[in-house]
Design a protein around this motif. Structure first.
Motif, short mmCIF file in Angstrom:
data_model
loop_
_atom_site.label_atom_id
_atom_site.label_comp_id
_atom_site.label_asym_id
_atom_site.label_seq_id
_atom_site.Cartn_x
_atom_site.Cartn_y
_atom_site.Cartn_z
N VAL A 93 -0.46 4.45 2.00
CA VAL A 93 -1.70 5.19 1.74
C VAL A 93 -1.39 6.42 0.90
CG1 VAL A 93 -3.55 6.55 2.79
CG2 VAL A 93 -2.91 4.35 3.79
N SER A 94 -0.34 7.15 1.26
CA SER A 94 0.01 8.36 0.52
C SER A 94 0.26 8.08 -0.96
CB SER A 94 1.26 9.01 1.12
OG SER A 94 1.00 9.43 2.43
N VAL A 95 1.00 7.04 -1.25
CA VAL A 95 1.30 6.69 -2.64
C VAL A 95 0.04 6.28 -3.38
CG1 VAL A 95 2.52 5.04 -4.13
CG2 VAL A 95 3.70 6.08 -2.18
N LEU A 96 -0.79 5.47 -2.75
CA LEU A 96 -2.03 5.02 -3.37
C LEU A 96 -2.95 6.21 -3.66
CD1 LEU A 96 -3.49 2.44 -4.28
CD2 LEU A 96 -4.51 2.32 -2.00
N VAL A 97 -3.06 7.14 -2.72
CA VAL A 97 -3.90 8.31 -2.92
C VAL A 97 -3.33 9.20 -4.02
CG1 VAL A 97 -4.75 10.45 -1.85
CG2 VAL A 97 -4.89 8.29 -0.60
N ILE A 139 -9.54 9.93 4.36
CA ILE A 139 -9.61 8.87 3.36
C ILE A 139 -8.82 7.62 3.78
CG2 ILE A 139 -7.66 9.48 1.86
CD1 ILE A 139 -9.67 9.17 -0.52
N THR A 140 -7.86 7.79 4.68
CA THR A 140 -6.98 6.68 5.07
C THR A 140 -7.71 5.41 5.49
OG1 THR A 140 -5.10 8.11 5.60
CG2 THR A 140 -5.19 5.99 6.73
N PRO A 141 -8.72 5.46 6.37
CA PRO A 141 -9.36 4.20 6.77
C PRO A 141 -10.02 3.45 5.61
CG PRO A 141 -10.06 6.01 8.19
CD PRO A 141 -9.27 6.60 7.07
N TYR A 142 -10.36 4.18 4.54
CA TYR A 142 -11.03 3.56 3.40
C TYR A 142 -10.06 2.96 2.38
CZ TYR A 142 -15.10 5.91 5.27
OH TYR A 142 -16.11 6.33 6.09
N VAL A 143 -8.83 3.43 2.35
CA VAL A 143 -7.86 2.91 1.38
C VAL A 143 -6.74 2.09 2.02
CG1 VAL A 143 -8.36 4.69 -0.30
CG2 VAL A 143 -6.49 5.03 1.28
N GLU A 144 -6.55 2.23 3.31
CA GLU A 144 -5.48 1.49 3.99
C GLU A 144 -5.56 -0.03 3.79
OE1 GLU A 144 -3.13 2.43 8.00
OE2 GLU A 144 -5.24 2.00 8.30
N PRO A 145 -6.76 -0.62 3.80
CA PRO A 145 -6.84 -2.07 3.58
C PRO A 145 -6.32 -2.51 2.20
CG PRO A 145 -8.90 -1.27 4.51
CD PRO A 145 -8.07 -0.06 4.14
N MET A 146 -6.18 -1.58 1.27
CA MET A 146 -5.73 -1.91 -0.08
C MET A 146 -4.21 -1.81 -0.23
SD MET A 146 -8.80 -0.34 -2.27
CE MET A 146 -8.86 -1.75 -3.34
N PHE A 185 -11.99 4.27 -5.36
CA PHE A 185 -11.81 5.73 -5.40
C PHE A 185 -13.01 6.41 -6.04
CE2 PHE A 185 -7.51 4.89 -4.10
CZ PHE A 185 -7.18 6.02 -3.36
N GLU A 186 -13.58 5.81 -7.08
CA GLU A 186 -14.80 6.37 -7.69
C GLU A 186 -15.93 6.41 -6.66
OE1 GLU A 186 -15.46 3.84 -11.06
OE2 GLU A 186 -13.93 4.82 -12.27
N GLN A 187 -16.08 5.36 -5.89
CA GLN A 187 -17.11 5.31 -4.86
C GLN A 187 -16.88 6.38 -3.79
OE1 GLN A 187 -16.44 1.15 -3.94
NE2 GLN A 187 -18.45 0.59 -4.75
N LEU A 188 -15.63 6.53 -3.38
CA LEU A 188 -15.30 7.53 -2.37
C LEU A 188 -15.61 8.94 -2.86
CD1 LEU A 188 -11.93 6.03 -1.09
CD2 LEU A 188 -14.04 6.26 0.23
N PHE A 189 -15.21 9.26 -4.08
CA PHE A 189 -15.43 10.61 -4.59
C PHE A 189 -16.88 10.83 -5.05
CE2 PHE A 189 -10.73 10.37 -5.05
CZ PHE A 189 -10.46 11.30 -4.04
N SER A 190 -17.64 9.78 -5.20
CA SER A 190 -19.08 9.93 -5.44
C SER A 190 -19.79 10.28 -4.13
CB SER A 190 -19.68 8.65 -6.01
OG SER A 190 -19.23 8.45 -7.32
#
Length: 84
Positions: free
Chosen positions: A58-62, A44-51, A29-34
């Protein structure tokens, strides 16, 4: 994978491969917001979905790792933590 950087004038498409992001959730998330100050859920979904493991969505993680706000009727997410 890429995203549109609308903070540039004119807006540009930036190459941003998910494979080069950290496997650690907070660091990712730090990398994404940087790379970009705010994202829509669709961006943002394609970047966090693998996690997302098990029942984690995805919604909960975000929501756990970002702060949401509305702008012109669109929901955006930004860093939950202040930039230093």
């Amino acid at each position: 994978m890429a995203f549109v950087d609308s903070s540039s004038e004119p807006a540009v498409i930036r190459y941003f491969p998910v494979e080069q992001l950290s496997e650690d959730v907070k660091t990712r998330f730090e990398q994404l917001f940087s790379a970009k100050d705010y994202w829509t859920l669709g961006e943002i979904t394609p970047y966090v979905e693998p996690m997302c493991i098990g029942k984690l969505t995805v919604s909960v993680l975000v929501m756990k790792n970002a702060r949401g706000f509305n702008k012109a009727g669109v929901k955006y997410y930004t860093s939950k933590y202040m930039k230093s």
